[in-house]
Scaffold this active site. Sequence first.
Site, short mmCIF file in Angstrom:
data_model
loop_
_atom_site.label_atom_id
_atom_site.label_comp_id
_atom_site.label_asym_id
_atom_site.label_seq_id
_atom_site.Cartn_x
_atom_site.Cartn_y
_atom_site.Cartn_z
N LYS A 215 0.14 -8.99 11.69
CA LYS A 215 0.13 -7.86 12.63
C LYS A 215 0.67 -8.26 14.00
O LYS A 215 0.55 -9.41 14.42
CB LYS A 215 -1.28 -7.24 12.70
CG LYS A 215 -1.53 -6.43 11.41
CD LYS A 215 -2.78 -5.62 11.37
CE LYS A 215 -2.80 -4.83 10.05
NZ LYS A 215 -4.10 -4.24 9.77
N ARG A 251 -7.52 -9.31 4.09
CA ARG A 251 -6.38 -8.62 3.45
C ARG A 251 -5.11 -9.27 3.96
O ARG A 251 -4.82 -9.20 5.16
CB ARG A 251 -6.44 -7.13 3.82
CG ARG A 251 -5.36 -6.28 3.15
CD ARG A 251 -5.49 -4.83 3.60
NE ARG A 251 -4.50 -3.99 2.96
CZ ARG A 251 -3.23 -3.87 3.36
NH1 ARG A 251 -2.81 -4.53 4.42
NH2 ARG A 251 -2.41 -3.08 2.71
N1 HH2 Z 1 -3.67 -2.59 7.21
C1 HH2 Z 1 -2.56 -2.01 6.69
C2 HH2 Z 1 -2.66 -1.19 5.56
N2 HH2 Z 1 -3.82 -0.98 4.95
N3 HH2 Z 1 -6.15 -1.36 4.81
C3 HH2 Z 1 -7.27 -1.94 5.29
N4 HH2 Z 1 -8.45 -1.74 4.69
N5 HH2 Z 1 -7.23 -2.73 6.41
C4 HH2 Z 1 -6.09 -2.97 7.09
O1 HH2 Z 1 -6.12 -3.68 8.13
C5 HH2 Z 1 -4.88 -2.39 6.59
C6 HH2 Z 1 -4.95 -1.57 5.42
C7 HH2 Z 1 -1.25 -2.25 7.33
O2 HH2 Z 1 -0.59 -3.34 6.74
P1 HH2 Z 1 0.53 -3.20 5.60
O3 HH2 Z 1 -0.02 -2.65 4.34
O4 HH2 Z 1 1.21 -4.51 5.45
O5 HH2 Z 1 1.61 -2.23 6.25
P2 HH2 Z 1 2.01 -0.71 6.01
O6 HH2 Z 1 0.86 0.15 6.38
O7 HH2 Z 1 3.19 -0.55 6.96
O8 HH2 Z 1 2.39 -0.54 4.56
#
Ligand code: HH2
Length: 269
Positions: A215, A251
Site C-alpha cells: 500500500k 493479507r
Molecule cells: N485491501 C484491498 C482489497 N481488499 N480486503 C481486506 N479485508 N483488507 C484490505 O486491506 C483489503 C481488502 C486492496 O488491495 P488489492 O486487492 O491489492 O487492490 P485492489 O482493491 O485495487 O484490487
Amino acid sequence: MPFVERFPRPSVMGVVNVTPDSFSDGGVNFEPSTAVSAARRMIREGAAVVDVGGESTRPGSDGVSVDEELRRVEPVLEQVAGELPVSIDTAKAQVARRALELGAVMVNDVTAFRADPELAGVAAEHGAYVCLMHMQGEPRTMQVDPRYDDVASEVAAFLEERLRFAVAEGVHEELICLDPGIGFGKTVEHNVELLRRLDVLLALGRPVLVGLSRKSSLGRLAGDPAAKTGPLAASLAAAVAAFERGATMLRVHDVREHVEALAVASALA
Ligand code: HH2
C-alpha cells in the site's frame, strides 16, 4: 471451527486479483489460467487461504456489474474453490453465493455488509468465515479528504456495530474477523495510528486481519512522498509489526516472503 483454530496466528491470506486495474498487480492475474496457477502457488508457499476478487477497490475506482464480476471470478473459482481454501473478495451477494456454492470458505467484504445487506444471510447460510472491513466513504472518493476525531475508536465503533449486524443476520460470531481497512478513507497518519492502537480493535474480542501489502502509505513512510505503492521490504516490516501488535491474519501479495518473515517473528515472539 472457530476462526482462530482454522487460521492460527499468524496466518497469511494470498491476494489473487482477477482484475485489469488493481493498484499493485492489475492485469497480472486477469487470465483465469494465470490466476489459478497463482492461487496454487500461494497455497504451496504457505498461505492459509487465497482471496479471489474481481473488482478493484483502489482509490478512484468505479465498481463493476455483477455480471462482469462473475465473468472474471467464476472460471477461477470453478478450478480452485473445491481444491484450495478460498476467500471471495466481494461486496455482492450473488457473487458470494456462487463462490460459496463452488466451495469457497470465506467472504471478505470491504463494505462490511453495507453495500448489499443480503450478503450477510448468504454467508450465514453457508457457514462461511467472514471478514468485516472498515472504510470511510467509497473507493471513488475515499482518499479525497478523510477525517476522524479519533480514528481508532471510530473504526472500532463501526466494526462493533457491523459485527452485531452480522451476528443478528445469523453469522456465528466465532467465524468473524475484523479489519481496520488500511488505506480505505485514511491518510498515512490515520493508518499509522490504527496500527499503533490495534489493541482498541482487539478489545472487540475478534481476530484482526490487516492488509498492508504494497500500500502507498508504506512507500510514503519509506521516503517517497509521491509513492503509489509500497516496496516489499516495507510490506514485510509492516506485516511483522502488525503481527506483534496482535493481528491474526495478514493479507499479502508476496506470500513466500511474508510466510518466512512471519515464521521468524512468531518464533521470536
Ligand atoms: N485491501 C484491498 C482489497 N481488499 N480486503 C481486506 N479485508 N483488507 C484490505 O486491506 C483489503 C481488502 C486492496 O488491495 P488489492 O486487492 O491489492 O487492490 P485492489 O482493491 O485495487 O484490487
